[in-house]
Motif scaffolding. Structure first.
Motif, PDB file in Angstrom:
ATOM      1  N   CYS A  87       0.869  -1.194   0.000  1.00 18.69           N
ATOM      2  CA  CYS A  87       0.000   0.000   0.000  1.00 18.69           C
ATOM      3  C   CYS A  87       0.896   1.232   0.000  1.00 18.69           C
ATOM      4  O   CYS A  87       1.907   1.276   0.687  1.00 18.69           O
ATOM      5  CB  CYS A  87      -0.879   0.021   1.246  1.00 18.69           C
ATOM      6  N   ARG A  88       0.511   2.252  -0.785  1.00 22.29           N
ATOM      7  CA  ARG A  88       1.322   3.466  -0.814  1.00 22.29           C
ATOM      8  C   ARG A  88       0.696   4.513   0.095  1.00 22.29           C
ATOM      9  O   ARG A  88      -0.405   4.314   0.613  1.00 22.29           O
ATOM     10  CB  ARG A  88       1.473   3.971  -2.240  1.00 22.29           C
ATOM     11  N   MET A  89       1.406   5.626   0.284  1.00 24.48           N
ATOM     12  CA  MET A  89       0.902   6.648   1.196  1.00 24.48           C
ATOM     13  C   MET A  89       0.086   7.697   0.453  1.00 24.48           C
ATOM     14  O   MET A  89       0.553   8.292  -0.515  1.00 24.48           O
ATOM     15  CB  MET A  89       2.073   7.311   1.945  1.00 24.48           C
ATOM     16  N   GLY A 143      -1.218  14.158 -14.623  1.00 24.54           N
ATOM     17  CA  GLY A 143      -1.423  13.336 -13.426  1.00 24.54           C
ATOM     18  C   GLY A 143      -2.553  13.923 -12.624  1.00 24.54           C
ATOM     19  O   GLY A 143      -2.459  15.060 -12.147  1.00 24.54           O
ATOM     20  N   LEU A 144      -3.647  13.177 -12.531  1.00 26.02           N
ATOM     21  CA  LEU A 144      -4.829  13.675 -11.806  1.00 26.02           C
ATOM     22  C   LEU A 144      -5.174  12.738 -10.656  1.00 26.02           C
ATOM     23  O   LEU A 144      -6.337  12.454 -10.397  1.00 26.02           O
ATOM     24  CB  LEU A 144      -6.019  13.797 -12.767  1.00 26.02           C
ATOM     25  N   GLY A 145      -4.137  12.223  -9.993  1.00 21.24           N
ATOM     26  CA  GLY A 145      -4.375  11.331  -8.867  1.00 21.24           C
ATOM     27  C   GLY A 145      -4.585  12.108  -7.588  1.00 21.24           C
ATOM     28  O   GLY A 145      -5.050  13.252  -7.608  1.00 21.24           O
ATOM     29  N   ALA A 146      -4.199  11.479  -6.453  1.00 19.54           N
ATOM     30  CA  ALA A 146      -4.411  12.110  -5.150  1.00 19.54           C
ATOM     31  C   ALA A 146      -3.772  13.506  -5.119  1.00 19.54           C
ATOM     32  O   ALA A 146      -4.389  14.467  -4.637  1.00 19.54           O
ATOM     33  CB  ALA A 146      -3.809  11.231  -4.058  1.00 19.54           C
ATOM     34  N   LEU A 147      -2.575  13.632  -5.654  1.00 21.44           N
ATOM     35  CA  LEU A 147      -1.859  14.912  -5.558  1.00 21.44           C
ATOM     36  C   LEU A 147      -2.179  15.830  -6.734  1.00 21.44           C
ATOM     37  O   LEU A 147      -2.527  16.998  -6.542  1.00 21.44           O
ATOM     38  CB  LEU A 147      -0.352  14.654  -5.466  1.00 21.44           C
ATOM     39  N   GLY A 148      -2.056  15.313  -7.959  1.00 22.18           N
ATOM     40  CA  GLY A 148      -2.326  16.140  -9.134  1.00 22.18           C
ATOM     41  C   GLY A 148      -3.767  16.631  -9.156  1.00 22.18           C
ATOM     42  O   GLY A 148      -4.037  17.782  -9.519  1.00 22.18           O
ATOM     43  N   SER A 166      -4.578  12.319 -17.613  1.00 17.36           N
ATOM     44  CA  SER A 166      -4.337  11.096 -16.832  1.00 17.36           C
ATOM     45  C   SER A 166      -4.392   9.888 -17.762  1.00 17.36           C
ATOM     46  O   SER A 166      -4.715  10.018 -18.945  1.00 17.36           O
ATOM     47  CB  SER A 166      -5.378  10.975 -15.718  1.00 17.36           C
ATOM     48  N   ARG A 167      -4.091   8.721 -17.225  1.00 17.15           N
ATOM     49  CA  ARG A 167      -4.078   7.504 -18.047  1.00 17.15           C
ATOM     50  C   ARG A 167      -5.504   7.121 -18.426  1.00 17.15           C
ATOM     51  O   ARG A 167      -5.805   6.839 -19.569  1.00 17.15           O
ATOM     52  CB  ARG A 167      -3.392   6.379 -17.255  1.00 17.15           C
ATOM     53  N   THR A 168      -6.382   7.151 -17.414  1.00 20.74           N
ATOM     54  CA  THR A 168      -7.786   6.821 -17.665  1.00 20.74           C
ATOM     55  C   THR A 168      -8.617   8.114 -17.633  1.00 20.74           C
ATOM     56  O   THR A 168      -8.257   9.047 -16.907  1.00 20.74           O
ATOM     57  CB  THR A 168      -8.318   5.842 -16.595  1.00 20.74           C
ATOM     58  N   PRO A 169      -9.700   8.168 -18.411  1.00 24.45           N
ATOM     59  CA  PRO A 169     -10.491   9.420 -18.453  1.00 24.45           C
ATOM     60  C   PRO A 169     -11.082   9.776 -17.082  1.00 24.45           C
ATOM     61  O   PRO A 169     -11.453   8.897 -16.311  1.00 24.45           O
ATOM     62  CB  PRO A 169     -11.612   9.079 -19.453  1.00 24.45           C
ATOM     63  N   LYS A 170     -11.128  11.065 -16.811  1.00 24.53           N
ATOM     64  CA  LYS A 170     -11.636  11.549 -15.511  1.00 24.53           C
ATOM     65  C   LYS A 170     -12.659  12.652 -15.739  1.00 24.53           C
ATOM     66  O   LYS A 170     -12.682  13.279 -16.789  1.00 24.53           O
ATOM     67  CB  LYS A 170     -10.503  12.188 -14.703  1.00 24.53           C
ATOM     68  N   THR A 171     -13.466  12.896 -14.699  1.00 21.63           N
ATOM     69  CA  THR A 171     -14.349  14.061 -14.703  1.00 21.63           C
ATOM     70  C   THR A 171     -14.098  14.813 -13.410  1.00 21.63           C
ATOM     71  O   THR A 171     -14.330  14.269 -12.323  1.00 21.63           O
ATOM     72  CB  THR A 171     -15.834  13.618 -14.756  1.00 21.63           C
ATOM     73  N   ASN A 224       8.185  20.579 -12.074  1.00 18.02           N
ATOM     74  CA  ASN A 224       8.184  19.122 -11.905  1.00 18.02           C
ATOM     75  C   ASN A 224       8.385  18.725 -10.453  1.00 18.02           C
ATOM     76  O   ASN A 224       9.511  18.621  -9.974  1.00 18.02           O
ATOM     77  CB  ASN A 224       9.273  18.463 -12.760  1.00 18.02           C
ATOM     78  N   PRO A 225       7.267  18.477  -9.736  1.00 18.23           N
ATOM     79  CA  PRO A 225       7.388  17.905  -8.405  1.00 18.23           C
ATOM     80  C   PRO A 225       7.070  16.401  -8.422  1.00 18.23           C
ATOM     81  O   PRO A 225       6.906  15.796  -7.365  1.00 18.23           O
ATOM     82  CB  PRO A 225       6.311  18.661  -7.622  1.00 18.23           C
ATOM     83  N   GLY A 226       6.969  15.803  -9.626  1.00 15.41           N
ATOM     84  CA  GLY A 226       6.592  14.379  -9.726  1.00 15.41           C
ATOM     85  C   GLY A 226       7.785  13.480  -9.503  1.00 15.41           C
ATOM     86  O   GLY A 226       8.064  13.050  -8.374  1.00 15.41           O
ATOM     87  N   LEU A 250      12.338  22.585 -10.643  1.00 16.93           N
ATOM     88  CA  LEU A 250      12.444  21.131 -10.509  1.00 16.93           C
ATOM     89  C   LEU A 250      12.677  20.756  -9.045  1.00 16.93           C
ATOM     90  O   LEU A 250      13.594  21.284  -8.403  1.00 16.93           O
ATOM     91  CB  LEU A 250      13.606  20.623 -11.376  1.00 16.93           C
ATOM     92  N   ASP A 251      11.855  19.846  -8.558  1.00 15.66           N
ATOM     93  CA  ASP A 251      11.968  19.406  -7.163  1.00 15.66           C
ATOM     94  C   ASP A 251      12.556  18.004  -7.069  1.00 15.66           C
ATOM     95  O   ASP A 251      12.981  17.580  -5.996  1.00 15.66           O
ATOM     96  CB  ASP A 251      10.574  19.430  -6.515  1.00 15.66           C
ATOM     97  N   VAL A 252      12.523  17.280  -8.192  1.00 13.40           N
ATOM     98  CA  VAL A 252      12.913  15.860  -8.186  1.00 13.40           C
ATOM     99  C   VAL A 252      13.859  15.593  -9.359  1.00 13.40           C
ATOM    100  O   VAL A 252      13.739  16.223 -10.414  1.00 13.40           O
ATOM    101  CB  VAL A 252      11.652  14.966  -8.279  1.00 13.40           C
ATOM    102  N   ALA A 277       8.709  19.275  -2.110  1.00  9.46           N
ATOM    103  CA  ALA A 277       7.359  19.705  -2.483  1.00  9.46           C
ATOM    104  C   ALA A 277       6.324  19.130  -1.523  1.00  9.46           C
ATOM    105  O   ALA A 277       5.440  19.845  -1.051  1.00  9.46           O
ATOM    106  CB  ALA A 277       7.053  19.284  -3.917  1.00  9.46           C
ATOM    107  N   ALA A 278       6.432  17.851  -1.250  1.00  5.67           N
ATOM    108  CA  ALA A 278       5.428  17.227  -0.370  1.00  5.67           C
ATOM    109  C   ALA A 278       6.114  16.187   0.494  1.00  5.67           C
ATOM    110  O   ALA A 278       6.734  15.269  -0.007  1.00  5.67           O
ATOM    111  CB  ALA A 278       4.325  16.583  -1.201  1.00  5.67           C
ATOM    112  N   GLU A 279       5.972  16.372   1.772  1.00  5.96           N
ATOM    113  CA  GLU A 279       6.600  15.475   2.748  1.00  5.96           C
ATOM    114  C   GLU A 279       5.487  14.722   3.485  1.00  5.96           C
ATOM    115  O   GLU A 279       4.457  15.297   3.789  1.00  5.96           O
ATOM    116  CB  GLU A 279       7.403  16.352   3.735  1.00  5.96           C
ATOM    117  N   GLY A 311       2.382  -0.409 -11.812  1.00  4.36           N
ATOM    118  CA  GLY A 311       3.578   0.266 -11.291  1.00  4.36           C
ATOM    119  C   GLY A 311       3.296   1.446 -10.394  1.00  4.36           C
ATOM    120  O   GLY A 311       4.214   2.162  -9.991  1.00  4.36           O
ATOM    121  N   TYR A 312       2.046   1.703 -10.045  1.00  5.35           N
ATOM    122  CA  TYR A 312       1.731   2.796  -9.122  1.00  5.35           C
ATOM    123  C   TYR A 312       0.395   2.535  -8.428  1.00  5.35           C
ATOM    124  O   TYR A 312      -0.310   1.611  -8.780  1.00  5.35           O
ATOM    125  CB  TYR A 312       1.709   4.152  -9.834  1.00  5.35           C
TER     126      TYR A 312
END
Ligand code: NAP
Length: 312
Positions: A87-89, A143-148, A166-171, A224-226, A250-252, A277-279, A311-312
């Protein structure tokens, strides 16, 4: 009594000990927190960090899940010794940190703050320097996940014209959401400010390269904070040289810490921030860890399970 191994750097233990103890108790779990060295066969759950001491999971035969303190899991997702669920954070602290870093640097670019900081010279430069309103500035978030997703939503609330990809369509309310290869081309073509909040996977490696950077409007700003792998560094340096890209924050980086001799450090059109960027914040992260242990123990669906194949 469950045994939970804290497998992050020992220097982080003081910040987590109290938070994890409290969160496990709040979740109603009878658990003891342990530090290495420990008998691997006694461990029920591993609180994991890629900087921690456990990278070979073979001997952890009793372990039911590995709970990452990091949002990005590229350094463990392909680990062949890991047979347990990973599980990721996703936590409030990470999310708010990322939103604040991204919003700050978007506003910095939008208002041309760097220009005025470097022109405090007694000359009244008004003509041509009134910034457009946010509603006339196009910001693209890859990237429209938890952070994006949280960044895009905040930028839209500030009035920016926000497009997300994003990879899959979003609304998402107030955001033009695109997906797929054609969507990427469309998104890049409108990105006056481009924010990359994608994970490091084989599909996202070198996503920004000579070809895709050429699709951006001339003079676009990149944040780029990804992950460092999202950008072909040589292509970015070349695009900065020609003016195709106006600035990059650039953060990463592919190698962290960024080596002192790396051209990014001295580049006049690059700002380096040191992966801040995010801790992960111990208090909120501990609650996510405890909730997940509770879910595993209750046979419920865990939170933020990593898709190992994706992979994510
Ligand atoms: P997440 O919730 O898993 O979201 C990832 C997003 O990327 C999703 O929208 C996903 O699309 C999209 N995506 C993945 N692969 C893609 C592809 N091949 N093409 C198009 N879109 C793709 O992750 P998160 O929690 O938002 O975190 C994102 C990343 O931020 C982490 O992986 C990490 O690298 C980075 N991060 C950096 C810091 C820092 O301090 N700089 C801190 C934390 C995290 P779908 O929605 O369709 O799946």
């Amino acid at each position: 009594m469950l045994t939970v191994l804290f497998a992050d750097r020992t220097q982080n233990w003081p910040a987590y000990e109290g938070a994890l103890t409290a969160a496990l108790a709040e979740a109603g779990l009878a658990a003891r927190l342990v530090l290495p060295p420990v008998d691997p066969g006694s461990v029920d759950y591993i609180v994991y960090s890629p900087r921690g001491p456990v990278q070979d999971f073979t001997a952890y035969t009793r372990t039911k899940a590995v709970l990452s303190l990091w949002a990005g899991v590229e350094r463990v997702v392909g680990n062949p010794t890991l047979t347990q669920p990973l599980c990721r954070m996703v936590d409030q602290g990470l999310e708010r940190g990322m939103v604040e870093w991204v919003t700050g640097h978007v506003l910095r670019a939008h208002l041309n703050i760097d220009f005025f900081l470097s022109h405090q010279d007694g000359i009244w430069r008004q003509a041509g320097h009134v910034p457009p309103l946010a509603q006339d500035r196009s910001v693209v978030v890859l990237g429209l996940g938890a952070l994006g997703g949280a960044c895009a939503t905040t930028l839209a609330a500030l009035g920016f014209k926000v497009t997300g990809w994003s990879r899959t369509p979003k609304t998402l309310p107030g955001i033009t959401c695109l997906a797929g290869a054609e969507g990427l081309r469309e998104a890049l073509s409108r990105a006056e400010i481009l924010v990359t909040v994608l994970p490091n996977t084989p599909e996202t490696t070198d996503l920004l390269n000579a070809t895709t950077l050429a699709l951006l409007p001339r003079g676009a700003v990149i944040l780029n904070p990804g992950r460092g792998t999202l950008i072909d560094d040589a292509a970015l340096l070349a695009a900065l040289e020609t003016g195709q890209i106006g600035h990059a924050t650039l953060d990463v980086f592919r190698v962290e810490p960024l080596p002192p001799e790396h051209p990014y450090w001295a580049h006049p059109k690059v700002t380096v921030t040191p992966h801040i960027a995010a801790e992960t914040r111990p208090a909120s992260a501990a609650r996510v860890i405890a909730e997940n242990i509770r879910r595993f123990e209750a046979g419920e669906v865990p939170l933020h399970l990593v898709d190992r194949a994706r992979g994510y």
